[in-house]
Design an enzyme around this catalytic site. Structure first.
Site, PDB file in Angstrom:
ATOM      1  N   TRP A 157      27.549 103.168  -4.659  1.00 18.54           N
ATOM      2  CA  TRP A 157      28.424 102.981  -5.821  1.00 18.54           C
ATOM      3  C   TRP A 157      28.008 103.908  -6.954  1.00 18.54           C
ATOM      4  O   TRP A 157      28.851 104.441  -7.666  1.00 18.54           O
ATOM      5  CB  TRP A 157      28.379 101.523  -6.291  1.00 18.54           C
ATOM      6  CG  TRP A 157      28.892 101.361  -7.687  1.00 18.54           C
ATOM      7  CD1 TRP A 157      30.184 101.489  -8.116  1.00 18.54           C
ATOM      8  CD2 TRP A 157      28.124 101.075  -8.856  1.00 18.54           C
ATOM      9  NE1 TRP A 157      30.276 101.285  -9.466  1.00 18.54           N
ATOM     10  CE2 TRP A 157      29.024 101.032  -9.951  1.00 18.54           C
ATOM     11  CE3 TRP A 157      26.771 100.836  -9.098  1.00 18.54           C
ATOM     12  CZ2 TRP A 157      28.599 100.766 -11.248  1.00 18.54           C
ATOM     13  CZ3 TRP A 157      26.357 100.570 -10.382  1.00 18.54           C
ATOM     14  CH2 TRP A 157      27.266 100.541 -11.439  1.00 18.54           C
ATOM     15  N   HIS A 158      26.703 104.128  -7.091  1.00 13.94           N
ATOM     16  CA  HIS A 158      26.230 105.012  -8.157  1.00 13.94           C
ATOM     17  C   HIS A 158      26.604 106.459  -7.897  1.00 13.94           C
ATOM     18  O   HIS A 158      26.723 107.251  -8.843  1.00 13.94           O
ATOM     19  CB  HIS A 158      24.703 104.895  -8.300  1.00 13.94           C
ATOM     20  CG  HIS A 158      24.242 103.577  -8.842  1.00 13.94           C
ATOM     21  ND1 HIS A 158      24.008 102.483  -8.051  1.00 13.94           N
ATOM     22  CD2 HIS A 158      23.973 103.176 -10.115  1.00 13.94           C
ATOM     23  CE1 HIS A 158      23.605 101.462  -8.798  1.00 13.94           C
ATOM     24  NE2 HIS A 158      23.575 101.851 -10.061  1.00 13.94           N
ATOM     25  N   GLY A 159      26.762 106.829  -6.638  1.00 14.53           N
ATOM     26  CA  GLY A 159      27.117 108.205  -6.316  1.00 14.53           C
ATOM     27  C   GLY A 159      27.027 108.451  -4.827  1.00 14.53           C
ATOM     28  O   GLY A 159      26.194 107.847  -4.138  1.00 14.53           O
TER      29      GLY A 159
END
Length: 456
Positions: A309-311
């Site tokens: 989700w962060h990247g």
């Protein structure tokens, strides 16, 4: 209009006076909140002011359907529509610029992760019959895109916000004092600690680790752990303070996480609303809860998804996998050994806190690095065991010491301080905030950088 900028607080002041001027008229005050939400989003791009109302309207309609229909197939279809819409919005805002080209950044300069997580709490809770819905479109639209939370949380259940928006608002002098305290504290965390560490040491070392000694690289990792904490918890303090000025209570998001004695405790103290969201809406939805192995595997899967989700990078995936495996090992240990029958030695908890913090800092290397190769370069530099502190200045040491020492401030002292400030006369609030502003101008240096989590 960055959250730490003067323009933002002029905006908040305008919303504050308009909101309380219309406080007795429910529709009027909700209309002011809704307008403030979309004006705030529009300053990142007019596209947001057009997109978010459409998405929110779909979720509101899904909610009406979930309140009306009892047939399981229809309810699954409705919640599926909401999940698909919000995941598409999340994927578009997070990965379209990465997959296509940087030219798409102008469409999604602000990540919509926190909006989508917050929006999904409403429809999934209604599907599970864990919350009551609302027939008020105005209340739903105001809650789901509430401007203090849309940049970086804290993630708040929409049903909880709707209840607060539907009740008659109240703001005592003590409430206002607490709000000012949180805003001032958040600004100092951000400008005086997080930004200082980032600009004067952390960014330089992580960008070019080969120019620094192994000892300096290790100090940079510890400095980043403090930068990230004070940056993110600072934003949360500001968001909670701004919301409280409008009579809205937002949940606590941090609880001295670096004093955790194991990784399970860490995730009960760090980014609490995100941890709860992963648990309630992802982990509990995975199959195999009654088997012996799957609950442990599901922890790893959940955290890998949380990392991605962060990247969409290997570094974030590894960060998530490390946390997931640590959570699984912690749970297995607790299952095998149970609760200790005798009190633990006095040195046991401090030792476990120390090793937990070291592990968290190790994982922050993958979180901070721009790529997996950069993370490995940082680890290689630390492993070189070269010792030189030529680039570690005394002001940096002072900021690191103050930041680290503040982590040990007890809950009672913090509570007593905020209560003392909250119950002080109004002129004391004004004087202290004026001193904070002056300190930020004198010591903060350049304009504040965007909050770290605003890009997520």
């Amino acid at each position: 209009m960055q959250v730490a900028s003067g323009a933002y607080y002029l905006f908040v002041a305008a919303v504050f006076f308009l909101y309380w001027a219309a406080a007795r008229a429910r529709r009027a005050r909700l209309g002011i909140i809704l307008l403030a939400n979309y004006v705030f989003c529009a300053q990142f791009g007019v596209f947001y002011a057009l997109l978010l109302p459409v998405c929110s309207l779909v979720d509101y309609s899904v909610g009406l359907g979930l309140m009306r229909f009892r047939h399981s197939a229809i309810r699954r279809l409705l919640v599926g529509v909401s999940i698909a819409l919000n995941l598409a919005l999340l994927a578009g805002s997070r990965y379209m610029p990465v997959l296509l080209s940087s030219r798409w950044d102008w469409i999604f300069p602000l990540g919509l992760s926190f909006y989508t997580f917050q929006a999904l709490t409403y429809t999934i809770d209604l599907y599970r019959r864990d919350a009551e819905g609302t027939h008020s479109l105005l209340a739903h639209l105001s809650a789901v895109s509430f401007f203090p939370t849309i940049v970086a949380g804290p993630i708040t259940r929409v049903s909880d916000l709707v209840k607060q928006f539907s009740a008659s608002p109240a703001l005592t002098r003590a409430d206002g004092g607490r709000a000012f305290f949180l805003i001032g504290l958040g600004l100092m965390k951000k400008a005086l600690i997080a930004d200082y560490l980032a600009e004067n040491f952390v960014n330089r070392v992580f960008d070019t680790p080969n120019l620094y000694s192994g000892a300096e690289a290790l100090i940079a990792v510890y400095a980043y752990s403090l930068q990230l904490y004070f940056d993110f918890s600072g934003y949360t303090d500001i968001a909670r303070g701004v919301a409280q000025l409008l009579g809205i209570r937002l949940p606590i998001n941090f609880d001295r996480p670096y004093l955790s004695a194991n990784m399970t405790e860490f995730w009960r103290r760090w980014h609490i609303t995100f941890s709860n969201w992963l648990r309630d809406y992802l982990y509990f939805s995975l199959p195999g809860k009654r088997t012996k192995v799957m609950p442990y595997l599901n922890l790893v899967i959940t955290m890998i998804i949380g990392g991605l989700w962060h990247g969409a990078t290997w570094a974030f995936a590894i960060w998530g996998a490390l946390h997931g495996m640590a959570l699984a090992v912690t749970r297995l240990w607790q299952v095998l050994h149970g609760k200790p029958k005798q009190p633990e030695p006095f040195w046991s908890r401090p030792l476990r806190i120390f090793f937990t913090y070291q592990f968290v800092c190790l994982t922050w290397i993958f979180f901070r690095a721009a790529s997996l190769s950069d993370a490995l370069a940082m680890l290689t530099r630390i492993a070189s065991l070269t010792i030189s502190l030529e680039n570690v200045s005394w002001p940096l040491v002072a900021v690191l010491f103050v930041a680290a020492a503040s982590l040990f401030i007890g809950k009672k002292l913090y509570s007593d301080t905020i209560n003392l400030f909250a119950n002080s006369p109004f002129y004391v609030h004004v004087a202290v905030l004026a001193l904070v502003v002056v300190a930020l101008q004198l010591l903060g240096g350049r304009a504040s950088a965007p909050f770290v989590y605003s890009r997520f």
